[in-house]
Design a protein around this motif. Structure first.
Motif, mmCIF file in Angstrom:
data_model
loop_
_atom_site.group_PDB
_atom_site.id
_atom_site.type_symbol
_atom_site.label_atom_id
_atom_site.label_comp_id
_atom_site.label_asym_id
_atom_site.label_seq_id
_atom_site.Cartn_x
_atom_site.Cartn_y
_atom_site.Cartn_z
ATOM 1 N N ALA A 179 0.840 -1.201 0.000
ATOM 2 C CA ALA A 179 0.000 0.000 0.000
ATOM 3 C C ALA A 179 0.873 1.248 0.000
ATOM 4 N N ASP A 180 1.909 1.265 0.829
ATOM 5 C CA ASP A 180 2.832 2.402 0.841
ATOM 6 C C ASP A 180 3.525 2.568 -0.509
ATOM 7 N N ALA A 181 3.890 1.460 -1.143
ATOM 8 C CA ALA A 181 4.574 1.520 -2.437
ATOM 9 C C ALA A 181 3.682 2.141 -3.501
ATOM 10 N N CYS A 182 2.390 1.841 -3.473
ATOM 11 C CA CYS A 182 1.460 2.451 -4.434
ATOM 12 C C CYS A 182 1.440 3.964 -4.316
ATOM 13 N N LEU A 183 1.681 4.461 -3.108
ATOM 14 C CA LEU A 183 1.711 5.905 -2.884
ATOM 15 C C LEU A 183 3.066 6.507 -3.231
ATOM 16 N N GLY A 184 4.072 5.645 -3.434
ATOM 17 C CA GLY A 184 5.400 6.132 -3.790
ATOM 18 C C GLY A 184 6.419 6.024 -2.672
ATOM 19 N N PHE A 185 6.056 5.361 -1.570
ATOM 20 C CA PHE A 185 6.955 5.270 -0.421
ATOM 21 C C PHE A 185 7.637 3.915 -0.349
ATOM 22 N N GLY A 186 8.829 3.906 0.279
ATOM 23 C CA GLY A 186 9.534 2.671 0.542
ATOM 24 C C GLY A 186 8.953 1.965 1.754
ATOM 25 N N HIS A 187 9.570 0.830 2.110
ATOM 26 C CA HIS A 187 9.079 0.037 3.234
ATOM 27 C C HIS A 187 9.089 0.821 4.541
ATOM 28 N N ASP A 188 10.044 1.722 4.697
ATOM 29 C CA ASP A 188 10.145 2.484 5.941
ATOM 30 C C ASP A 188 10.874 3.784 5.635
ATOM 31 N N GLU A 189 10.183 4.905 5.776
ATOM 32 C CA GLU A 189 10.737 6.216 5.436
ATOM 33 C C GLU A 189 11.394 6.915 6.632
ATOM 34 N N ARG A 190 11.436 6.251 7.782
ATOM 35 C CA ARG A 190 11.928 6.916 8.988
ATOM 36 C C ARG A 190 13.439 7.133 8.975
ATOM 37 N N CYS A 191 13.832 8.244 9.586
ATOM 38 C CA CYS A 191 15.238 8.570 9.821
ATOM 39 C C CYS A 191 15.407 8.742 11.326
ATOM 40 N N TYR A 192 16.445 8.133 11.892
ATOM 41 C CA TYR A 192 16.611 8.160 13.345
ATOM 42 C C TYR A 192 17.660 9.167 13.807
ATOM 43 N N ALA A 193 18.055 10.077 12.900
ATOM 44 C CA ALA A 193 18.997 11.129 13.296
ATOM 45 C C ALA A 193 18.464 11.975 14.447
ATOM 46 N N PRO A 194 17.165 12.363 14.463
ATOM 47 C CA PRO A 194 16.674 13.135 15.609
ATOM 48 C C PRO A 194 16.770 12.364 16.920
ATOM 49 N N ALA A 195 16.518 11.061 16.883
ATOM 50 C CA ALA A 195 16.628 10.249 18.099
ATOM 51 C C ALA A 195 18.060 10.239 18.605
ATOM 52 N N VAL A 196 19.006 10.106 17.693
ATOM 53 C CA VAL A 196 20.422 10.120 18.068
ATOM 54 C C VAL A 196 20.781 11.473 18.686
ATOM 55 N N ALA A 197 20.315 12.557 18.076
ATOM 56 C CA ALA A 197 20.605 13.900 18.601
ATOM 57 C C ALA A 197 20.007 14.090 19.993
ATOM 58 N N MET A 198 18.821 13.543 20.231
ATOM 59 C CA MET A 198 18.194 13.646 21.548
ATOM 60 C C MET A 198 18.985 12.867 22.593
ATOM 61 N N LEU A 199 19.428 11.672 22.232
ATOM 62 C CA LEU A 199 20.225 10.872 23.176
ATOM 63 C C LEU A 199 21.542 11.571 23.493
ATOM 64 N N GLU A 200 22.139 12.191 22.487
ATOM 65 C CA GLU A 200 23.376 12.941 22.723
ATOM 66 C C GLU A 200 23.126 14.113 23.667
ATOM 67 N N ASN A 201 22.008 14.805 23.497
ATOM 68 C CA ASN A 201 21.659 15.917 24.376
ATOM 69 C C ASN A 201 21.467 15.443 25.814
ATOM 70 N N LEU A 202 20.934 14.221 25.972
ATOM 71 C CA LEU A 202 20.698 13.657 27.297
ATOM 72 C C LEU A 202 21.928 12.934 27.845
ATOM 73 N N ASP A 203 23.022 12.962 27.075
ATOM 74 C CA ASP A 203 24.298 12.347 27.478
ATOM 75 C C ASP A 203 24.141 10.841 27.719
ATOM 76 N N ILE A 204 23.419 10.193 26.816
ATOM 77 C CA ILE A 204 23.226 8.737 26.880
ATOM 78 C C ILE A 204 24.034 8.095 25.758
ATOM 79 N N GLN A 205 24.971 7.242 26.110
ATOM 80 C CA GLN A 205 25.874 6.642 25.123
ATOM 81 C C GLN A 205 25.820 5.122 25.110
ATOM 82 N N ARG A 206 25.234 4.523 26.144
ATOM 83 C CA ARG A 206 25.138 3.061 26.242
ATOM 84 C C ARG A 206 23.711 2.707 26.636
ATOM 85 N N VAL A 207 23.063 1.826 25.868
ATOM 86 C CA VAL A 207 21.636 1.603 26.060
ATOM 87 C C VAL A 207 21.263 0.127 26.053
#
Length: 359
Positions: A272-300
């Protein structure tokens, strides 16, 4: 960045934008939406009409694409007003997209519009330039826009915070982060006392799902995963749940509802997503990484069933010491959705699906 932000908002309103660059000037507007007025007329007078789409839409329609983003050269004055999901109009040629055409699709994706852009060459420069000078029509340099798009999500700003007790974790604090272009806001849900957290901080990356999280939709398990994750993080001694503004695997609510409509017709969630022109997963996790860096979390300790989340954190230099599954219930309505995620996207769901089969 400012010009890019305005251009995205113009496109969301159905207003054309002028993209300039080495390949020539192009007027662009989204395929979806209603277009009228002086700017729409200007667009319709343009020459060399073309439709820029993704390989996913072409594959769904049975075409072999020469690249990930493709330009279809249309017949003169053959601008389609709308196309059904997955439909591809008659065209004279299919070419790999230029940088300006890639920018056009990038802006539509960022604006959570369907990734299908109509583009034309302006009929006359002396007609376009006065509109640019007057601010009626926005002109955007393709190279600068491409660079700005590539950097989106890599920087977040901590905006506000407050204590928000939850039913399953009473000692909880919400921190809101905003991306640099101001379009997306994400929450860090701080569970427990950070000074008492385990050395490998339990975390969950949870993409917003309005239908599941708020309305308890039976089509997915997102709401149950959200609440179970809060409960699990609390039980593990506290940690962080990142609530990310990525509705529908980051295709947006409008496209998510379109995709659900296609699923009603028999397609699975990915097709269904492909019919609209999207791949299997369009998410980018760069914001999550930036948030963890702001919270000084390096091991999870990562609560997830999704291998892409684990890979994204690892590639960003965050140590994933352990992974823990987090499930919702398997129901008659969400079974097909979960089976597709396991079988086609590689999510670690076999144990719960097998357990349910044997029940």
């Amino acid at each position: 960045m400012y010009q890019l932000e305005r251009a995205i908002f113009d496109l969301r309103r159905g207003v054309p934008v002028l993209i300039t660059g080495a390949d020539g000037d192009r007027l662009v507007r989204p395929l979806e939406g209603h277009h009228e007025g002086e700017l729409a007329t200007l667009f319709e007078r343009g020459a060399q009409p073309r439709l820029v789409v993704t390989q996913h839409r072409l594959a769904a329609a049975g075409y072999q694409a020469p690249s990930d983003i493709v330009t279809l050269l249309l017949s003169a004055q053959a601008l389609p007003e709308t196309l059904a999901e997955g439909e591809v109009p008659p065209h004279e040629a299919m070419l790999p997209a230029t940088s300006a055409e890639r920018v056009a699709l990038g802006m539509l994706r960022r604006g959570q519009l369907m990734p299908a852009a109509l583009m034309v060459t302006p009929a006359a420069e002396d007609e376009v330039q006065p509109m640019v000078a007057a601010g009626t029509l926005l002109a955007l340099d393709a190279g600068e826009a491409e660079l700005a798009l590539a950097n989106l999500g890599r920087a977040v700003t901590r905006i506000s915070e407050a204590r928000v007790p939850l039913a399953d974790a009473e000692v909880t604090r919400f921190i809101l982060f905003r991306e640099a272009d101001g379009m997306r806001e994400h929450l860090a849900v701080i569970i427990g006392d950070p000074h008492a957290w385990p050395a490998a901080v339990p975390i969950r990356l949870h993409s917003a799902c309005l239908t599941g999280d708020l309305f308890a939709s039976l089509l997915c398990d997102c709401g149950e995963q959200l609440r179970n994750a809060v409960r699990d993080i609390h039980a593990l001694g506290g940690g962080v749940l990142l609530y990310l503004d990525q509705e529908g695997r980051d295709i947006g609510m409008a496209n998510k509802l379109r995709a659900i409509g296609l699923q009603e017709a028999g397609l699975d969630t990915l097709d269904a997503d492909a019919c609209l022109g999207f791949g299997h997963d369009e998410r980018c996790y760069a914001p999550a990484v930036a948030m963890l860096e702001n919270l000084d979390i390096q091991r999870v300790q990562l609560l997830t069933n999704n291998p892409r989340k684990l890979a994204a954190l690892t590639e960003a230099g965050i140590e994933v010491a352990k992974r823990q599954a987090v499930y919702g219930r398997v129901t008659e309505q969400n079974r097909a959705y979960l089976t597709t995620k396991a079988g086609r996207s590689g999510h670690w769901l076999e144990s719960i699906l097998d357990q349910d089969d044997s029940a």
